[in-house]
Design a protein around this motif. Structure first.
Motif, mmCIF file in Angstrom:
data_model
loop_
_atom_site.group_PDB
_atom_site.id
_atom_site.type_symbol
_atom_site.label_atom_id
_atom_site.label_comp_id
_atom_site.label_asym_id
_atom_site.label_seq_id
_atom_site.Cartn_x
_atom_site.Cartn_y
_atom_site.Cartn_z
ATOM 1 N N PRO A 83 -38.546 42.209 29.246
ATOM 2 C CA PRO A 83 -38.800 43.006 30.446
ATOM 3 C C PRO A 83 -37.489 43.574 31.008
ATOM 4 O O PRO A 83 -36.461 42.902 31.011
ATOM 5 C CB PRO A 83 -39.424 41.998 31.412
ATOM 6 C CG PRO A 83 -38.915 40.676 30.969
ATOM 7 C CD PRO A 83 -38.693 40.776 29.490
ATOM 8 N N PHE A 84 -37.544 44.822 31.416
ATOM 9 C CA PHE A 84 -36.388 45.396 32.127
ATOM 10 C C PHE A 84 -36.883 46.397 33.157
ATOM 11 O O PHE A 84 -37.910 47.054 32.986
ATOM 12 C CB PHE A 84 -35.347 46.002 31.172
ATOM 13 C CG PHE A 84 -35.855 47.051 30.257
ATOM 14 C CD1 PHE A 84 -35.779 48.398 30.596
ATOM 15 C CD2 PHE A 84 -36.387 46.705 29.018
ATOM 16 C CE1 PHE A 84 -36.237 49.369 29.724
ATOM 17 C CE2 PHE A 84 -36.842 47.678 28.157
ATOM 18 C CZ PHE A 84 -36.776 49.009 28.504
ATOM 19 N N GLN A 85 -36.136 46.450 34.250
ATOM 20 C CA GLN A 85 -36.480 47.270 35.404
ATOM 21 C C GLN A 85 -35.919 48.680 35.208
ATOM 22 O O GLN A 85 -34.771 48.853 34.828
ATOM 23 C CB GLN A 85 -35.883 46.638 36.670
ATOM 24 C CG GLN A 85 -36.447 47.134 37.951
ATOM 25 C CD GLN A 85 -37.832 46.578 38.237
ATOM 26 O OE1 GLN A 85 -38.162 45.478 37.843
ATOM 27 N NE2 GLN A 85 -38.640 47.369 38.902
ATOM 28 N N ILE A 92 -40.675 48.101 32.511
ATOM 29 C CA ILE A 92 -41.155 48.293 31.145
ATOM 30 C C ILE A 92 -40.913 46.995 30.386
ATOM 31 O O ILE A 92 -39.829 46.421 30.448
ATOM 32 C CB ILE A 92 -40.435 49.470 30.453
ATOM 33 C CG1 ILE A 92 -40.684 50.757 31.237
ATOM 34 C CG2 ILE A 92 -40.886 49.610 29.015
ATOM 35 C CD1 ILE A 92 -39.930 51.949 30.704
ATOM 36 N N GLU A 93 -41.952 46.548 29.673
ATOM 37 C CA GLU A 93 -41.870 45.264 28.975
ATOM 38 C C GLU A 93 -42.367 45.412 27.534
ATOM 39 O O GLU A 93 -43.543 45.228 27.241
ATOM 40 C CB GLU A 93 -42.712 44.229 29.712
ATOM 41 C CG GLU A 93 -42.595 42.838 29.184
ATOM 42 C CD GLU A 93 -43.358 41.840 30.039
ATOM 43 O OE1 GLU A 93 -43.479 40.696 29.583
ATOM 44 O OE2 GLU A 93 -43.838 42.185 31.126
ATOM 45 N N PRO A 94 -41.460 45.769 26.606
ATOM 46 C CA PRO A 94 -41.864 45.785 25.205
ATOM 47 C C PRO A 94 -42.058 44.345 24.720
ATOM 48 O O PRO A 94 -41.426 43.417 25.224
ATOM 49 C CB PRO A 94 -40.701 46.464 24.487
ATOM 50 C CG PRO A 94 -39.550 46.354 25.410
ATOM 51 C CD PRO A 94 -40.090 46.190 26.792
ATOM 52 N N SER A 95 -42.950 44.174 23.737
ATOM 53 C CA SER A 95 -43.222 42.820 23.244
ATOM 54 C C SER A 95 -43.523 42.832 21.752
ATOM 55 O O SER A 95 -43.914 43.852 21.183
ATOM 56 C CB SER A 95 -44.393 42.201 24.002
ATOM 57 O OG SER A 95 -45.583 42.919 23.750
ATOM 58 N N GLU A 165 -48.177 41.981 16.124
ATOM 59 C CA GLU A 165 -48.605 42.934 17.132
ATOM 60 C C GLU A 165 -47.391 43.387 17.922
ATOM 61 O O GLU A 165 -46.562 42.573 18.315
ATOM 62 C CB GLU A 165 -49.608 42.220 18.046
ATOM 63 C CG GLU A 165 -50.036 42.971 19.260
ATOM 64 C CD GLU A 165 -50.980 42.132 20.107
ATOM 65 O OE1 GLU A 165 -52.179 42.126 19.793
ATOM 66 O OE2 GLU A 165 -50.513 41.495 21.046
ATOM 67 N N PHE A 166 -47.298 44.677 18.119
ATOM 68 C CA PHE A 166 -46.248 45.256 18.962
ATOM 69 C C PHE A 166 -46.918 45.830 20.186
ATOM 70 O O PHE A 166 -48.034 46.366 20.100
ATOM 71 C CB PHE A 166 -45.493 46.363 18.216
ATOM 72 C CG PHE A 166 -44.744 45.869 17.010
ATOM 73 C CD1 PHE A 166 -43.465 45.372 17.152
ATOM 74 C CD2 PHE A 166 -45.323 45.898 15.753
ATOM 75 C CE1 PHE A 166 -42.773 44.901 16.045
ATOM 76 C CE2 PHE A 166 -44.649 45.450 14.643
ATOM 77 C CZ PHE A 166 -43.358 44.936 14.790
ATOM 78 N N GLY A 167 -46.279 45.728 21.331
ATOM 79 C CA GLY A 167 -46.892 46.244 22.536
ATOM 80 C C GLY A 167 -45.856 46.653 23.568
ATOM 81 O O GLY A 167 -44.684 46.272 23.489
ATOM 82 N N VAL A 168 -46.317 47.442 24.528
ATOM 83 C CA VAL A 168 -45.485 47.838 25.661
ATOM 84 C C VAL A 168 -46.352 47.764 26.902
ATOM 85 O O VAL A 168 -47.476 48.264 26.919
ATOM 86 C CB VAL A 168 -44.942 49.289 25.507
ATOM 87 C CG1 VAL A 168 -44.136 49.704 26.724
ATOM 88 C CG2 VAL A 168 -44.110 49.415 24.250
ATOM 89 N N ARG A 169 -45.818 47.120 27.950
ATOM 90 C CA ARG A 169 -46.521 47.020 29.222
ATOM 91 C C ARG A 169 -45.696 47.768 30.267
ATOM 92 O O ARG A 169 -44.495 47.565 30.393
ATOM 93 C CB ARG A 169 -46.668 45.569 29.643
ATOM 94 C CG ARG A 169 -47.304 45.412 31.017
ATOM 95 C CD ARG A 169 -47.383 43.982 31.451
ATOM 96 N NE ARG A 169 -48.297 43.283 30.565
ATOM 97 C CZ ARG A 169 -48.537 41.981 30.641
ATOM 98 N NH1 ARG A 169 -47.913 41.261 31.527
ATOM 99 N NH2 ARG A 169 -49.385 41.427 29.802
ATOM 100 N N PHE A 170 -46.379 48.646 30.976
ATOM 101 C CA PHE A 170 -45.748 49.372 32.081
ATOM 102 C C PHE A 170 -46.316 48.830 33.377
ATOM 103 O O PHE A 170 -47.525 48.835 33.582
ATOM 104 C CB PHE A 170 -46.066 50.885 31.993
ATOM 105 C CG PHE A 170 -45.505 51.532 30.767
ATOM 106 C CD1 PHE A 170 -44.200 51.984 30.741
ATOM 107 C CD2 PHE A 170 -46.292 51.687 29.630
ATOM 108 C CE1 PHE A 170 -43.692 52.594 29.605
ATOM 109 C CE2 PHE A 170 -45.796 52.297 28.498
ATOM 110 C CZ PHE A 170 -44.482 52.741 28.489
ATOM 111 N N THR A 171 -45.444 48.373 34.260
ATOM 112 C CA THR A 171 -45.854 47.871 35.567
ATOM 113 C C THR A 171 -45.224 48.746 36.626
ATOM 114 O O THR A 171 -44.008 48.902 36.662
ATOM 115 C CB THR A 171 -45.421 46.396 35.756
ATOM 116 O OG1 THR A 171 -45.869 45.631 34.652
ATOM 117 C CG2 THR A 171 -45.974 45.827 37.043
ATOM 118 N N PHE A 172 -46.077 49.352 37.465
ATOM 119 C CA PHE A 172 -45.533 50.223 38.524
ATOM 120 C C PHE A 172 -46.240 49.978 39.823
ATOM 121 O O PHE A 172 -47.242 49.321 39.917
ATOM 122 C CB PHE A 172 -45.603 51.710 38.143
ATOM 123 C CG PHE A 172 -46.944 52.154 37.654
ATOM 124 C CD1 PHE A 172 -47.862 52.690 38.536
ATOM 125 C CD2 PHE A 172 -47.274 52.043 36.320
ATOM 126 C CE1 PHE A 172 -49.088 53.105 38.083
ATOM 127 C CE2 PHE A 172 -48.497 52.468 35.856
ATOM 128 C CZ PHE A 172 -49.415 52.994 36.733
#
Length: 172
Positions: A83-85, A92-95, A165-172
């Motif tokens: 996770p990075f701001q 944005i949190e790539p995983s 599994e690759f993923g990206v989470r966007f938190t806003f």
């Protein structure tokens, strides 16, 4: 079963499990259940009435030779996130996730247990054998088991071969 721990039957060998069944049959089978005995002691029913109603402990059959059994589910999963701001309101949190990272073979998955009829049809037999080490009348059936968990079961294919599994989470 009385005198065993809940869920502990998987820890018994065939001989020990047959001994537990024999002990149960000698001590409990054919007798009134504890609740049924309370009804008799309270003079609400007679023992014969409860037996006619089926309110007694059943007889349990011993295990047949080379009986089928499900193996333990083995899996080890890994999830890494970074996770990075970005600015004040966006994170944005790539995983990366890997499931069953050691690629252990699993058999008899949840909801897909053996039916109890060992006739060789898919999902009913361990390749016409009745245990992982017994191949029935033909050694050609020893090459694989029909109840192996494979990919293609969709999301949450618990116990399937290694998946990533690759993923990206966007938190806003």
């Amino acid at each position: 079963m009385p005198s065993t721990n809940i869920g502990s039957t998987g820890k018994y060998s065939t001989t020990n499990l047959n001994n537990v069944i024999a002990s149960y049959n000698n001590s409990y089978a054919g007798k009134l259940t504890p609740a049924g005995q309370v009804l008799v002691n309270s003079s609400l029913f007679t023992g014969q009435q409860l037996v006619a109603l089926g309110a007694y402990s059943p007889l349990i059959q011993s295990l047949p030779g080379n009986y089928a059994q499900a193996t333990w589910l083995k899996t080890m999963d890994l999830r890494l996130t970074w996770p990075f701001q970005v600015g004040e309101r966006l994170k944005i949190e790539p995983s990366f996730s890997a499931f069953n990272i050691f690629n252990w073979a699993n058999f008899g998955g949840p909801g897909n247990q053996l039916s109890g009829v060992l006739d060789g049809a898919p999902g009913t037999s361990l390749n016409n054998s009745s245990s992982a080490g017994y191949c029935g009348s033909s050694t050609t059936y020893c090459t694989s088991r029909q109840d192996r968990i494979l990919p293609g079961s969709g999301t949450y294919g618990y116990g399937a071969p290694r998946q990533m599994e690759f993923g990206v989470r966007f938190t806003f």
